[in-house]
Design an enzyme around this catalytic site. Structure first.
Site, PDB file in Angstrom:
ATOM      1  N   HIS A   1     -31.599 -10.667 -29.368  1.00  0.00           N
ATOM      2  CA  HIS A   1     -31.474 -12.070 -28.960  1.00  0.00           C
ATOM      3  C   HIS A   1     -30.450 -12.799 -29.849  1.00  0.00           C
ATOM      4  CE1 HIS A   1     -33.079 -15.986 -27.426  1.00  0.00           C
ATOM      5  NE2 HIS A   1     -32.648 -16.409 -28.603  1.00  0.00           N
ATOM      6  N   GLU A   2     -30.638 -12.689 -31.149  1.00  0.00           N
ATOM      7  CA  GLU A   2     -29.709 -13.376 -32.066  1.00  0.00           C
ATOM      8  C   GLU A   2     -28.298 -12.797 -31.939  1.00  0.00           C
ATOM      9  OE1 GLU A   2     -30.765 -16.060 -33.093  1.00  0.00           O
ATOM     10  OE2 GLU A   2     -32.922 -15.708 -32.958  1.00  0.00           O
TER      11      GLU A   2
ATOM     12  N   HIS B   1     -26.473 -14.617 -29.317  1.00  0.00           N
ATOM     13  CA  HIS B   1     -25.913 -15.869 -29.853  1.00  0.00           C
ATOM     14  C   HIS B   1     -24.662 -15.566 -30.680  1.00  0.00           C
ATOM     15  CE1 HIS B   1     -29.012 -18.628 -28.554  1.00  0.00           C
ATOM     16  NE2 HIS B   1     -29.977 -17.990 -29.169  1.00  0.00           N
TER      17      HIS B   1
HETATM   18 ZN    ZN Z   1     -32.049 -18.414 -28.923  1.00  0.00          ZN
END
Ligand code: ZN
Length: 499
Positions: free
Chosen positions: A263-264, A267
């Site tokens: 997830h990170e 980003h």
């Molecule tokens: Zn997030």
């Protein structure tokens, strides 16, 4: 051109503000990753001096003159330059239109709010938290009024996180989503198929760390321009040329660490893909929280929960953890990766029911700002919605209305971004598949380059040029809607749970 010198001067100012911001982010990252226990006071003092310096730069009267000068003849600027000026104006107004007294009051309230929330949550004592929330709501309303939003305070808060978005648009999107999603969750919950997460136990943290490095590097994260460390709550901060991600490890929850890292990484890939020459201005900055979240969710869910992803990584997972996985079948592993089970706690939720947690918070925030729900009546409203949407009732306020930190800091209008990001991720995903149907087959061979370069060319490169709605329509050819998200959730979960 007439404005070249002025425009260059604008960029010098923006660069100074940007660099001060990156220093602040670095201090915060260090605080959460490295700071010795008793060094917090010095760090707070550093933050305070830096914030003051940044604020002085942000409200520099010369910056105001430059903007006014450029705005007088906007048509002489290129489209790109106009985007930069428009965004710089927005930031300048936020920095200058709030009275100093108000800014001080808000900063003080932010620290009071955090401690009051932490105590109220630990003791499940909502009554003690009521005055804080009432004050935060009042501050939000005043702030919106100072910035010219009149009585549209909730729209102002939403726009802060997702420029161009409004409560009316979100309300329509979430209303449609809710109609379809609640029955799907009921269908899955009623299934006799139950994932077993207790089969994944005793995964050494060091090996988890090396596996997630391998995965995130394969996805395309550039470790020469970023790193990953350990913190209490995973996050991603920094900008293009220096991205700091974090994760956390637990021997009995290897998937938590892996998926939060992916997830990170989503980003981080977005930040690394923003045009480097524009990092200091709007053309090199993220389009908003929703778009940011679409990037993290796309990699975490559409990519990393797919069969094809695991076709490539499962053998490597087993190789890294031979003892821990020897009695776990492939189907059991895949089902554990795609667990759906309603829970009361948002941060523990799976990707299906997560959206219901957001719809709940959005409905509550709308009513708070419309004045149709009093703060003291929040627990009752929360619990009723939790029952309606999740089929669960909190046994106390700690696992209900007190679970999230956001409102303690006045961060209203932030939650919808998560669900908007999910919608956008699914919509991007089907666009990508249309254009490159063999993409999943490439994942099965460990090749993720096509997807990353497509995202770089279509999403990352645009910076803040388009807001979430315009960007979605431009890239996918259709308006943002929950249709793709529902299609994706059905395609992923119905065969697993309901066939
Ligand atoms: Zn997030």
């Amino acid at each position: 051109m007439k404005f070249d010198a002025t425009y260059a001067e604008l960029n010098e100012h923006l660069n100074r503000i940007h660099q001060l911001g990156t220093i602040g982010k670095l201090l915060s990252w260090d605080e959460q990753v490295n700071l010795p226990e008793d060094s917090a006071d010095q760090r707070a003092a550093q933050h305070s001096v830096l914030a003051e310096t940044a604020h002085t730069a942000e409200m520099d009267p010369r910056l105001g003159e430059i903007l006014t000068g450029l705005e007088a003849d906007l048509a002489l600027l290129t489209d790109e330059q106009q985007v930069v000026v428009k965004e710089a104006r927005r930031d300048y107004d936020i920095a200058t239109k709030l009275p100093a007294e108000f800014v001080r009051e808000k900063a003080k309230q932010s620290s009071v709010g955090y401690h009051a929330w932490a105590k109220a949550r630990a003791e499940s004592d909502f009554a003690s938290y009521v005055p804080v929330l009432e004050k935060n709501l009042e501050l939000a309303q005043r702030e919106a009024a100072y910035l010219g939003w009149g009585d549209r305070a909730y729209d102002y808060m939403i726009d802060l996180h997702d420029p161009g978005m409004s409560a009316a648009v979100i309300s329509e999107l979430f209303g449609e989503l809710k109609k379809e999603l609640v029955p799907l969750v009921k269908q899955i919950t009623a299934s006799s198929v139950k994932p077993r997460t207790d089969i994944l136990r005793g995964f050494p943290c060091e090996a988890q760390s090396s596996f997630l490095h391998e995965v995130t590097e394969k996805l395309g994260f550039n470790y020469r321009r970023g790193r990953i460390d350990v913190s209490l709550h995973p996050f991603c901060s920094g900008t293009g040329s220096d991205i700091r991600m974090t994760t956390r490890f637990h021997e009995d929850e290897p998937l938590d660490s892996l998926f939060s890292s992916i997830h990170e990484t989503g980003h981080g890939l977005y930040e690394q893909g923003l045009p480097a020459e524009h990092h200091a201005n709007a053309l090199g900055r993220a389009a908003g929280m929703g778009v940011h979240e679409s990037q993290s969710r796309l990699w975490e869910n559409q990519v990393a929960r797919s069969r094809e992803f695991w076709r490539y990584f499962e053998p490597r997972f087993r190789q890294t953890f031979p003892e821990q996985t020897k009695s776990v079948s492939s189907d059991e592993l895949y089902l554990a990766i795609n667990t759906v089970a309603p829970t009361l706690i948002r941060v523990d939720a799976d990707e299906v029911t997560y959206n219901l947690h957001i719809i709940l918070r959005f409905e509550i925030e709308q009513r708070l700002f419309a004045g149709t729900l009093a703060v003291k009546d929040l627990p009752e409203a929360w619990n009723a919605l939790a029952g309606e949407l999740l089929g669960l009732t909190p046994s106390n306020d700690s696992e209900g209305v007190l679970q999230d930190v956001h409102w303690s800091d006045g961060a209203f209008g932030y939650f919808p971004s998560y669900c908007l990001g999910n919608m956008m991720a699914a919509q991007l995903w089907y666009s990508v598949l249309d254009q490159h149907p063999k993409l999943p087959n490439e994942f099965a061979t460990g090749d993720f380059t096509w997807l990353l370069s497509w995202l770089q060319k279509n999403v990352h490169v645009e910076g803040k040029r388009y807001d979430a709605l315009a960007l979605t329509e431009k890239v996918t050819g259709e308006k943002l809607s929950p249709v793709a998200l529902m299609r994706y959730l059905r395609e992923r979960y119905v065969p697993l749970y309901c066939s």
